[in-house]
Design an enzyme around this catalytic site. Structure first.
Site, short mmCIF file in Angstrom:
data_model
loop_
_atom_site.label_atom_id
_atom_site.label_comp_id
_atom_site.label_asym_id
_atom_site.label_seq_id
_atom_site.Cartn_x
_atom_site.Cartn_y
_atom_site.Cartn_z
N GLU A 195 5.47 7.89 -2.38
CA GLU A 195 6.81 7.19 -3.40
C GLU A 195 6.90 5.82 -3.07
O GLU A 195 8.24 5.50 -2.73
CB GLU A 195 7.69 8.11 -2.87
N GLU A 255 3.89 16.42 -6.70
CA GLU A 255 5.40 17.00 -6.48
C GLU A 255 6.22 17.34 -7.54
O GLU A 255 6.77 16.94 -8.44
CB GLU A 255 6.21 15.94 -5.81
#
Length: 982
Positions: A195, A255
C-alpha cells in the site's frame, strides 16, 4: 482527528490508492514468472495455472505471528476445510529482527516451518515480504531501532534504510524463495512493499522500487511478484466486469476486507453481505481473491498498534479462538463452487449477452462466463426483497421457478463436460461443489423446499440409473432428475454411462454446511453430517475421524462417508457428559511492587543514560513501559510546570511519592515542589505505536512514546494553550500562496473548526487564520506547535512567511522570539495545499509561552515493566490496600479437564486500568480491549493440567479483586469421533 474519523480516512485513502496511479488507471499487473518456474506456476490474462492446471485462487489471510505455532496446523486445516486452497501472510520485520542484527526465525517465528505446514496440507502461499506491512501492527512492522538511525527515511530511496532492508532480506528471502513451488514448497506469489503511495502492481516509479526489485531478483525469485497489492477494498469487484484485455494476468484481490478490525464476533448481516461481494468476483470474471482477514488471531506481547489491544479477531470467518462463524460457511459455499468450476472461471470470457433472455423479471440481473468446457450463468437479485424468478433455458426443458433471497447471486451451470460420456446440460439449482472420485463425479447440490434440484444431462451412450432410479427420466438417450430433500444426510441419486458414474448429493443449506470434502489414502472423499471435520485417517479399511460441533448446539445427527463407489454410515462416538463450571476459581492474590524504580535510593547506575530523555525503545527495550529518572534542585517552594514532548501516559513521582498523572502529548504537567534537591522519577506507558499508513519519510519524531527531547521546568504555569476562533477562505490555486493574504472580513472568511474537512474530499487550497492574544508574563518567546496539518502548509506571522512544511500526520513547530511582535496580538495564517481526500488542520494547534525555563538534564531510562519471574518481593495482597504506581499481581487457577470438550477460556480484566497479562509465562497482550469487554483469549496450547499461573501488570496499581476467568461458551466446542468400516 478522532479515531473513528482516522479509520474512515484511512479506508478512503486506500480506495483512492486502489483506483488511481499518477492520475491513470490503477496498475494491477503481475510481473511474469521465470522460465524455470513456468511448469509449476503461470498465468495468462484469463487465469492462473498451477502445475499446468487452471486453478482458482481462494485465499485466506492470516498471520502466523498472531497464532501460536502449536495451533498453526489447526487454523490452516479449518481454512482448508472451508474450501481455501491458499493462504496469504505478512513476514513482519520487527517480528523477525526486533533488535538490530539479531534475527529470530525459530519457535513461533519459524517461517520455514509455517510454510512447510502449509505445504503439508496441500495449500499454496502468497508471501508479502514488506519491508512495510501496516496490518494494525506496532509501527506497521518496522523495528523500533529504525527510529534511532540518523538520516534514515522509510519507503524511499534512502541509503540507510535500504541498507537495513537489504540485511533483513538477506535473512528472510532465502527462506521464502527456498519454499517456491518450483522448489517443492507452497509459495506461488510474492508481494513487495504494501500500500505504497506510488508503486502498485508493476509500476516502478523510482530507485527505491528498482532496488527492491533488484534485490529479490538477485536472491532468486522465480515465481510471479508485484508491488503494494492488488484491488484492496471491502467490495473489490464493484459493479462492473473485471475483464481487461490489456491486463496480462487475471484479476485478483490481495486484500478483500472481510469485516473490519474494530469488530469482535459476527453481526447477523455479515454472511449475506460478504457472500454477495464474493460472488460478484466469481460472476464478473475474477481469477481469485484473498480475504483480509479470514482468521485474525491475537496481538500477543506488545505487537498491537494504537488502534487495537490483544484481540485481532476482525469479526472474521474463523474466530480468534478457532470458532466457525456464519460467514465461514458463506465463504465455504463460494470457494467450493469456484474451485469446482475453476476450469471455466480461469479460462473464460464474458458471455452475458447470450443469456439475457433466460429470465423475464427485470429485477434479476444476468451475467455469464463461457469457456470451451462449459458456461456459468449467474442470476443476481440486487434488491432488498425476495424474488421468484421464472427461468426458461431451452424449449425441451420445462421452465423452472427459482427463489432468490435479497442480494443473492445464484449460479447455474450449462453445457459443462463432466467426462467423455456425460455433459451437464443444465443445473437449474445451486451447485455447492464438484468432486472427482476416480470414475465417479459427485455433484453437491444445495436445494430447498422452494428450489428443488433440477439437473439435465446429455450423454454419449446408454444411461442407467443406479441409485433412486424412480427419480430419473430418460428421454432421447439423455437423463434428468428432479431431486428432493430428506431429513438428515443428503439425498443420493446416481447414474452411469459406459462405466462413468455421476452421483448427486442434495441437501439444504444446513446440510451442505455439514458436508466436507477431504482426502483419504490419496483419493477424494466426502463426509456429511458433522459441524466440523478435523483429522481423518484410514487404515485396514477402518476410518477414524475427529469431529466437533459448537458447545451450545445439539449433537450432530447421522454422518456418512462417500467413497468412489459406495457410501458408509459412520458411527459417532461421544464422550460421557460431565458437569463443569463456566468460571474458574482464582487463588488468593499476591502483589509485587513494580514502582520500586521511583524510590530515591534505587540504584539506577546501569540504566540507559542521555542528556535529554530519549524515546522509549532507544535502549532496545520492546515493551510498552519505561521509567525515567533525574534530579532537580528547586530554588523556592511553589507550583511548577514541567514541559516535555512524547507520549502516551505518564506518572510523576517526587522522592518516591506520586505527584501527578498526565498525558505526555498534552505537553506539560503542573505540580507542587518544595525548595531543595529531589529525585524526579517518571513512569510512562503506551497503547501501541501508529501503523504509519501511507507515511513516507523520517520516522524519528513520528508518534513518539515515553519522554523525548528537552525538558523544561518553570515556576508558575500552565504555559500551553490551544488556539481558538479559526477562520477559513478558499484559494483557487497553489500559486495563491505567493500573493497577498486576503483581507479579513466575516462575510468572506467563514468560521472553521479544527478537524473539519473544507475541501469536500477533493484536492484544494485555502487560507486558515486566527489571532493569538498577548500572553501573560511577557514571555521571551512563543512556540506554535502543529501536531498535524493535512497536507502541505505554509505558515505566516502577521502576514510574513516564516515556515513551510510538507506532509500529513507529521508534527512541526514555529518559534516567535521578536519582542516587539510578542507585545501585540499575533495574526497566525496558514496556507494549506490538500492533495486528496479530506483536508485542513486536523489536530489542535497549541501555543507554548514557557519561554526560558530550567532545563533538566542527565536523564536515565529503564525500559521494562520489571521482573516478575524472581521469587523475591511477592507478598500476600491484603484487603483494602491501595497503590500509587504500577503493580504485579499473581494468582493460580486450574481449568477443568473435560473429555470431549474444547473449552475456550478468557481473562476478564475488570476493575484494572492498563497493562499486560501472562499465563504460564506467555504474554496474552495488552488490555483494556478497544472492541468491548470480551476478555483476553488464552490459547488452549498454553494451558496445562493442574495449576496454571496468572500474572497481571497494572500500570496504575488498580486492585485485581474483580478479575475473573470465564468460559467463552459460544466459541467452545464438543469433540467426538466418527468411526466406520468398509
Amino acid at each position: 482527528m478522532n479515531r473513528r474519523i482516522y479509520i474512515v480516512l484511512w479506508v478512503l485513502w486506500l480506495l483512492v490508492c486502489a483506483n488511481k496511479s499518477y492520475g491513470q488507471a490503477v496498475n494491477d499487473h503481475i510481473f511474469p514468472v521465470s522460465d524455470s518456474a513456468k511448469p509449476f506456476i503461470d498465468f495468462d490474462r484469463k487465469g492462473f495455472l498451477i502445475n499446468g492446471k487452471r486453478t482458482f485462487l481462494a485465499s485466506a489471510g492470516l498471520e502466523y505471528a498472531r497464532v501460536p505455532r502449536q495451533l498453526w496446523y489447526d487454523r490452516l486445516l479449518r481454512l482448508k476445510r472451508a474450501g481455501f486452497n491458499c493462504v496469504e501472510v505478512y513476514t513482519l520485520w520487527n517480528f523477525h529482527e526486533p533488535i538490530e542484527g539479531k534475527f529470530n526465525f525459530s519457535g513461533d517465528h519459524d517461517l520455514n516451518a509455517f510454510l512447510a505446514t502449509v505445504k503439508s496440507l496441500g495449500m499454496y502461499a502468497i508471501v508479502r515480504v514488506g519491508p512495510y506491512y501496516c496490518a494494525e501492527w506496532d509501527l506497521g512492522g518496522y523495528p523500533i531501532w529504525l527510529k534511532f538511525k540518523p538520516g534514515l527515511r522509510v519507503r524511499e530511496d534512502n541509503e540507510e534504510f535500504e541498507k537495513c532492508v537489504d540485511r533483513f532480506f538477506d535473512k528472510l528471502l532465502p527462506i521464502v524463495f527456498n519454499q517456491q513451488i518450483n522448489k517443492g514448497g507452497p509459495v506461488i506469489m510474492v508481494q513487495l512493499e504494501n500500500e505504497h503511495n506510488n508503486g502498485w502492481g508493476t509500476v516502478i516509479p523510482d530507485n527505491y522500487f528498482k532496488r527492491l526489485q533488484s534485490k529479490v531478483l538477485s536472491l532468486g525469485i522465480q515465481v510471479p511478484y508485484f508491488f503494494s497489492g492488488l484491488h484492496h477494498a471491502s467490495d473489490p469487484a464493484g459493479d462492473g466486469t473485471l475483464d481487461d484485455a490489456k491486463r496480462p494476468n487475471p484479476w485478483f484481490s490481495t486484500e478483500f476486507w472481510s469485516v473490519w478490525y474494530s469488530q469482535y464476533g459476527a453481526k447477523p448481516t455479515d454472511s449475506a453481505v460478504y457472500a454477495r461481494r464474493t460472488w460478484k468476483i466469481i460472476a464478473h470474471g475474477g481469477g481469485g481473491y484473498n480475504y483480509y482477514m479470514a482468521h485474525g488471531g491475537s496481538n500477543f506481547g506488545y505487537t498491537n498498534n494504537d488502534e487495537d489491544a490483544a484481540s485481532y479477531d476482525y469479526g472474521s470467518a474463523l474466530g480468534q479462538s478457532g470458532d466457525l462463524r456464519p460467514i465461514y460457511y458463506g465463504f465455504k459455499r463460494a470457494a467450493l463452487f469456484a474451485r469446482g468450476f475453476q476450469d471455466i472461471l480461469e479460462n473464460c470470457t464474458d458471455a452475458t449477452g447470450a443469456y439475457q433472455d433466460i429470465v423475464t423479471d427485470s429485477t434479476i440481473k444476468v451475467t455469464a462466463r463461457s469457456a470451451d468446457i462449459g458456461d456459468l450463468i449467474f442470476l443476481d437479485n440486487p434488491s432488498k426483497k425476495q424474488v421468484k424468478a421464472k427461468v426458461k433455458v431451452d424449449k425441451d426443458i420445462p421452465a423452472a421457478s427459482i427463489t432468490l433471497a435479497p442480494d443473492e447471486i445464484y449460479p447455474l451451470v450449462h453445457n459443462y463436460t463432466l467426462n467423455s460420456n456425460i455433459t451437464l446440460n443444465w443445473a437449474l439449482t445451486r451447485v455447492y461443489g464438484l468432486v472427482k472420485q476416480g470414475n465417479t463425479t459427485t455433484i453437491l447440490a444445495e436445494a430447498s423446499g422452494e428450489n428443488p434440484a433440477l439437473f439435465y444431462f446429455k450423454v454419449n451412450g446408454k444411461p442407467v440409473a443406479t441409485q433412486d432410479a424412480k427419480a430419473f427420466k430418460i428421454k432421447d438417450g439423455n437423463i434428468s432428475v428432479a431431486a428432493t430433500l430428506q431429513a438428515d444426510n443428503p439425498a443420493e441419486y446416481s447414474f452411469e454411462v459406459s462405466g462413468q458414474r455421476v452421483r448427486i448429493l442434495v441437501g439444504d443449506a444446513r446440510g451442505m454446511d455439514k458436508t466436507w470434502i477431504t482426502e483419504a489414502s490419496g483419493s477424494s472423499v466426502i463426509v456429511t453430517g458433522t459441524s466440523y471435520l478435523a483429522g481423518l485417517s484410514v487404515q485396514n479399511k477402518q476410518l477414524l475421524s475427529k469431529a466437533e460441533y459448537p458447545l451450545l448446539a445439539k449433537k450432530n445427527g447421522a454422518a456418512r462417508l462417500y467413497l468412489e463407489n459406495k457410501s458408509i454410515l459412520l458411527n459417532a462416538v461421544y464422550q460421557q457428559n460431565k458437569q463443569f463450571s463456566s468460571t474458574v476459581t482464582l487463588s488468593s492474590w499476591q502483589n509485587k511492587n513494580a514502582a520500586v524504580y521511583a524510590a530515591p535510593a534505587y540504584n539506577d547506575t546501569s540504566w540507559f543514560k542521555s542528556t535529554d530523555p530519549q524515546q522509549m525503545g532507544a535502549d532496545n527495550n520492546l515493551t510498552a513501559d519505561a521509567w525515567y529518572r533525574t534530579t532537580v534542585d528547586i530554588p523556592s517552594t511553589g507550583k511548577y510546570t514541567m514541559q516535555v514532548d512524547g507520549g502516551d501516559r505518564a506518572t510523576a513521582f517526587i522522592d518516591g511519592k506520586k505527584v501527578s498523572q498526565w498525558k505526555v502529548r498534552d505537553g506539560e504537567v503542573t505540580f507542587n515542589l518544595e525548595k531543595g534537591k529531589h529525585t524526579l522519577a517518571i513512569f510512562t506507558a503506551h497503547d501501541g505505536r501508529d501503523k504509519l499508513a501511507a507515511y513516507i519519510g523520517s520516522i524519528t519524531d513520528v508518534d513518539k512514546k515515553g519522554l523525548s527531547g528537552q525538558v523544561q521546568l518553570k515556576q508558575g504555569g500552565p504555559f500551553i494553550s490551544t488556539t481558538n476562533n479559526w477562520y477559513f477562505i478558499k484559494a483557487e490555486k497553489a500559486d495563491d500562496v505567493k500573493n497577498a493574504i486576503p483581507a479579513f472580513d466575516t462575510t468572506s472568511w467563514k468560521k472553521y473548526k479544527i478537524g473539519d474537512d473544507v475541501f469536500n474530499k477533493q484536492q484544494g487550497f485555502g487560507w486558515f487564520q486566527t489571532i493569538i492574544p498577548v500572553q501573560a508574563g511577557n514571555p521571551s518567546k512563543l512556540t506554535i506547535n502543529f501536531r498535524s496539518v493535512d497536507e502541505d502548509a505554509t505558515v505566516f506571522i502577521n502576514g510574513k512567511q516564516v515556515s513551510q512544511h510538507k506532509g500529513w500526520n507529521s508534527p512541526f513547530a514555529v518559534e516567535v522570539n521578536d519582542a516587539a511582535i510578542l507585545q501585540q496580538p499575533i495574526t497566525l495564517t496558514v496556507f494549506i495545499e490538500n492533495n486528496s481526500n479530506e483536508g485542513g488542520i486536523d489536530q489542535p494547534v497549541k501555543i507554548n509561552s514557557i519561554g526560558d525555563g530550567m532545563v533538566l538534564t542527565r536523564w536515565k531510562m529503564f525500559g521494562n515493566p520489571g521482573d516478575f519471574a524472581t521469587a523475591d518481593g511477592w507478598n500476600k495482597l491484603t484487603a483494602k490496600t491501595r497503590f500509587e504506581g504500577p503493580q504485579f499481581y499473581r494468582s493460580q487457577f486450574t481449568v477443568p479437564q473435560v473429555p470431549g470438550k474444547q473449552l475456550i477460556w478468557r481473562v476478564h480484566a475488570d476493575g484494572l486500568s492498563y497493562g499486560s497479562v501472562w499465563v504460564n509465562g506467555h504474554n496474552l497482550g495488552r488490555y483494556p480491549e478497544k472492541i468491548g469487554n470480551i476478555g483476553m483469549y488464552i490459547p488452549e496450547c498454553w494451558l496445562k493440567p493442574g495449576a496454571n499461573q496468572l500474572i497481571i501488570y497494572d500500570e496504575n496499581g488498580n486492585r485485581p479483586d474483580k478479575v475473573s476467568m470465564r468460559l467463552e461458551k459460544p466459541a467452545s466446542r464438543a469433540i467426538y469421533t466418527l468411526q466406520g468400516k468398509f
